[in-house]
Design a protein around this motif. Structure first.
Motif, PDB file in Angstrom:
ATOM      1  N   ILE A 298      -8.970  52.507  11.523  1.00  0.00           N
ATOM      2  CA  ILE A 298      -8.932  52.700  10.254  1.00  0.00           C
ATOM      3  C   ILE A 298      -9.138  51.254   9.609  1.00  0.00           C
ATOM      4  O   ILE A 298      -9.374  51.069   8.425  1.00  0.00           O
ATOM      5  CB  ILE A 298      -7.374  53.286  10.070  1.00  0.00           C
ATOM      6  CG1 ILE A 298      -7.175  53.786   8.771  1.00  0.00           C
ATOM      7  CG2 ILE A 298      -6.337  52.291   9.908  1.00  0.00           C
ATOM      8  CD1 ILE A 298      -6.107  54.460   8.475  1.00  0.00           C
ATOM      9  N   LEU A 299      -8.646  50.049  10.314  1.00  0.00           N
ATOM     10  CA  LEU A 299      -8.755  48.870   9.860  1.00  0.00           C
ATOM     11  C   LEU A 299     -10.196  48.753   9.650  1.00  0.00           C
ATOM     12  O   LEU A 299     -10.817  48.003   8.560  1.00  0.00           O
ATOM     13  CB  LEU A 299      -8.158  47.781  10.805  1.00  0.00           C
ATOM     14  CG  LEU A 299      -7.912  46.590  10.583  1.00  0.00           C
ATOM     15  CD1 LEU A 299      -6.940  46.323   9.270  1.00  0.00           C
ATOM     16  CD2 LEU A 299      -7.210  45.576  11.626  1.00  0.00           C
TER      17      LEU A 299
ATOM     18  N   VAL B  16      -3.837  48.390  25.879  1.00  0.00           N
ATOM     19  CA  VAL B  16      -2.671  48.060  25.030  1.00  0.00           C
ATOM     20  C   VAL B  16      -3.070  48.587  23.468  1.00  0.00           C
ATOM     21  O   VAL B  16      -2.052  48.860  22.827  1.00  0.00           O
ATOM     22  CB  VAL B  16      -2.439  46.438  25.065  1.00  0.00           C
ATOM     23  CG1 VAL B  16      -1.543  46.312  26.402  1.00  0.00           C
ATOM     24  CG2 VAL B  16      -3.607  45.863  24.843  1.00  0.00           C
ATOM     25  N   VAL B  17      -4.185  48.534  23.117  1.00  0.00           N
ATOM     26  CA  VAL B  17      -4.697  48.799  21.682  1.00  0.00           C
ATOM     27  C   VAL B  17      -4.511  50.038  21.135  1.00  0.00           C
ATOM     28  O   VAL B  17      -5.009  50.866  22.019  1.00  0.00           O
ATOM     29  CB  VAL B  17      -6.183  47.967  21.172  1.00  0.00           C
ATOM     30  CG1 VAL B  17      -6.534  47.973  19.812  1.00  0.00           C
ATOM     31  CG2 VAL B  17      -6.038  46.720  21.960  1.00  0.00           C
ATOM     32  N   PRO B  18      -3.788  50.354  20.128  1.00  0.00           N
ATOM     33  CA  PRO B  18      -3.980  51.450  19.448  1.00  0.00           C
ATOM     34  C   PRO B  18      -5.325  51.661  18.627  1.00  0.00           C
ATOM     35  O   PRO B  18      -5.651  51.222  17.719  1.00  0.00           O
ATOM     36  CB  PRO B  18      -2.710  51.313  18.448  1.00  0.00           C
ATOM     37  CG  PRO B  18      -2.480  50.159  18.313  1.00  0.00           C
ATOM     38  CD  PRO B  18      -2.870  49.533  19.308  1.00  0.00           C
TER      39      PRO B  18
ATOM     40  N   LEU C 290     -13.345  43.030  16.030  1.00  0.00           N
ATOM     41  CA  LEU C 290     -12.429  44.031  16.343  1.00  0.00           C
ATOM     42  C   LEU C 290     -12.996  45.045  17.400  1.00  0.00           C
ATOM     43  O   LEU C 290     -12.122  45.372  18.275  1.00  0.00           O
ATOM     44  CB  LEU C 290     -11.914  44.897  15.162  1.00  0.00           C
ATOM     45  CG  LEU C 290     -11.284  43.864  13.886  1.00  0.00           C
ATOM     46  CD1 LEU C 290     -10.885  44.739  12.964  1.00  0.00           C
ATOM     47  CD2 LEU C 290     -10.205  43.221  14.453  1.00  0.00           C
TER      48      LEU C 290
ATOM     49  N   LEU D 210      -6.946  54.189  17.104  1.00  0.00           N
ATOM     50  CA  LEU D 210      -7.076  54.776  15.760  1.00  0.00           C
ATOM     51  C   LEU D 210      -6.734  53.742  14.965  1.00  0.00           C
ATOM     52  O   LEU D 210      -7.327  53.701  13.485  1.00  0.00           O
ATOM     53  CB  LEU D 210      -6.094  55.855  15.709  1.00  0.00           C
ATOM     54  CG  LEU D 210      -6.339  56.971  16.520  1.00  0.00           C
ATOM     55  CD1 LEU D 210      -5.361  58.019  16.584  1.00  0.00           C
ATOM     56  CD2 LEU D 210      -7.760  57.563  16.342  1.00  0.00           C
ATOM     57  N   LYS D 211      -5.788  52.883  14.885  1.00  0.00           N
ATOM     58  CA  LYS D 211      -5.437  51.820  13.924  1.00  0.00           C
ATOM     59  C   LYS D 211      -6.415  50.856  13.695  1.00  0.00           C
ATOM     60  O   LYS D 211      -7.023  50.390  12.680  1.00  0.00           O
ATOM     61  CB  LYS D 211      -4.242  51.175  14.257  1.00  0.00           C
ATOM     62  CG  LYS D 211      -2.876  51.696  13.731  1.00  0.00           C
ATOM     63  CD  LYS D 211      -1.727  51.269  13.912  1.00  0.00           C
ATOM     64  CE  LYS D 211      -0.583  52.258  13.675  1.00  0.00           C
ATOM     65  NZ  LYS D 211       0.730  51.912  14.373  1.00  0.00           N
ATOM     66  N   ILE D 212      -7.233  50.435  15.058  1.00  0.00           N
ATOM     67  CA  ILE D 212      -8.391  49.588  15.013  1.00  0.00           C
ATOM     68  C   ILE D 212      -9.490  50.186  13.939  1.00  0.00           C
ATOM     69  O   ILE D 212     -10.220  49.689  13.218  1.00  0.00           O
ATOM     70  CB  ILE D 212      -8.794  49.049  16.013  1.00  0.00           C
ATOM     71  CG1 ILE D 212      -7.704  48.232  16.934  1.00  0.00           C
ATOM     72  CG2 ILE D 212     -10.163  48.268  15.902  1.00  0.00           C
ATOM     73  CD1 ILE D 212      -7.675  47.086  16.438  1.00  0.00           C
TER      74      ILE D 212
END
Lengths: 164, 111, 86
Positions: free
Chosen positions: B66-67, B58-60, B48, B62-64
């Motif tokens: 949190i994942l 393109v990638v957010p 990731l 913050l969501k990565i």
């Protein structure tokens, strides 16, 4: 006093998740504050486990050091697994050993068990009171004292400072 | 910068492969859980992180993040639950096993 | 150049899925199959994120998040079922 501390810890914890998942305009921030305050008011009881973290500069410094120690152990354990899996004879002498920990709070025990699972060659199987049962892929020591020092010792000295 | 992300992704996928190889080759349940948990946790984290560095437009991010935190906390927990259940239903251990303190303690406690 | 490396990484992850799936079929006990299922969900979660970034549809990342959550709850529920029944 204890109730207020667990409420505040739960509020901060949940609000960080809200901030990471939502866009940052004032409507989302306000709605999040209201909802998170409601939830952490109702489930205040479950915030007690978060409130076992001590709030002083020394404990924050130690938790930063702990993250680096943990990452180093994680990388070492992966190289260990790679070496064991790739060698054609599978060099393992596994066994389930019993170790003793001096930690009291539940949060510290949870973090200790998780860290043990991700360090080289060990997997926590069960937890009874002050004793942890650990599956060790390469048993080298005899006796509960030496085993505890070999597995738990490197994390325990940080966790003792960080939690009550 | 894109090349760095691609190489990190490649290293992560190699760790994922080694974890699956461990799950395939190890002789009993506990050794399988060990190999599976450790290698897939670091492998997924590197995978990731590599993708995020390579595609910052393109990638957010913050969501990565949190994942990654989520995987780091829940993967050891689920393996712990599985190991406890496997020992409780008396899954046979591999023949190389040298000692089993937990079974000894449980036998002693029963009258 | 970077596209080729990403493609190689994806193929290696797919080979890992094949190995874990072999253990899923062969596993002598139910616990072995659940361990293989755990590895399968984690690997496919990384592949979902990879596909999301390659095709530019970042909504798939939310799907990966929910997928990880549900797989965790499912594994814990199965472990509890194996331990003491429903």
């Amino acid at each position: 006093m204890k109730n207020i501390k667990s409420f505040v810890f739960l509020f901060i914890f949940l609000y960080i998740f809200w901030l990471l998942l939502n866009p940052w305009n004032w409507q989302a921030l306000l709605a999040g504050a209201v909802i998170v305050a409601l939830i952490s008011g109702i489930f205040r009881k479950y915030g007690e486990i978060l409130a076992q973290f001590k709030l002083n500069p020394k404990s924050i410094l130690y938790s930063l050091i702990y993250i680096f120690v943990f990452l180093k152990e994680l990388i070492k354990s992966n190289l260990d697994v790679a070496q064991r899996v790739l060698s054609p004879k599978l060099p393992i002498t596994p066994g389930i050993v019993k170790v003793k920990t001096n930690l009291n709070s539940d949060f510290a025990k949870t973090i200790l068990a998780n860290s043990i699972t991700l360090t080289p060659g060990t997997l926590s199987v069960d937890l009874k009171g002050k004793f942890l049962y650990i599956h060790w892929i390469n048993v080298t020591t005899e006796g509960i004292e030496a085993t505890s020092r070999a597995i738990v010792g490197k994390f325990e000295k940080y966790l003792e400072v960080m939690f009550d | 910068m894109q090349l760095v992300g691609a190489i990190i992704t490649l290293i992560g996928s190699i760790f994922l492969f080694l974890g699956a190889l461990g799950v395939f080759r190890m002789p009993d349940v506990f050794n399988r859980i060990q190999a599976g948990t450790k290698a897939t946790t670091l492998g997924t984290m590197l995978f990731l992180i590599g993708i995020t560095i390579g595609h910052t437009d393109v990638v957010p991010t913050l969501k990565i993040i949190i994942l990654i935190l989520f995987i780091l906390f829940t993967n050891p927990l689920s393996s712990h639950a599985l190991a406890r259940a496997a020992h409780y239903i008396k899954t046979p251990l591999a023949e190389e096993t040298v000692r089993d303190d937990l079974a000894k303690d449980e036998d002693r406690k029963e009258p | 150049m970077t596209d080729i490396i990403y493609a190689i990484a994806t193929y290696i992850a797919l080979a890992a899925m094949v190995l874990a799936f072999l253990r899923f079929i062969l596993g002598p006990k139910a616990v072995d199959r659940v361990v293989a299922l755990d590895s399968l969900t984690i690997i496919s979660l990384s592949l979902i994120v990879c596909i999301a970034c390659m095709s530019g549809r970042t909504i798939y990342i939310d799907i990966a998040l929910v997928y990880g959550l549900i797989s965790f709850v499912g594994i814990v529920a199965i472990a509890r079922y194996l331990e003491r029944g429903v």
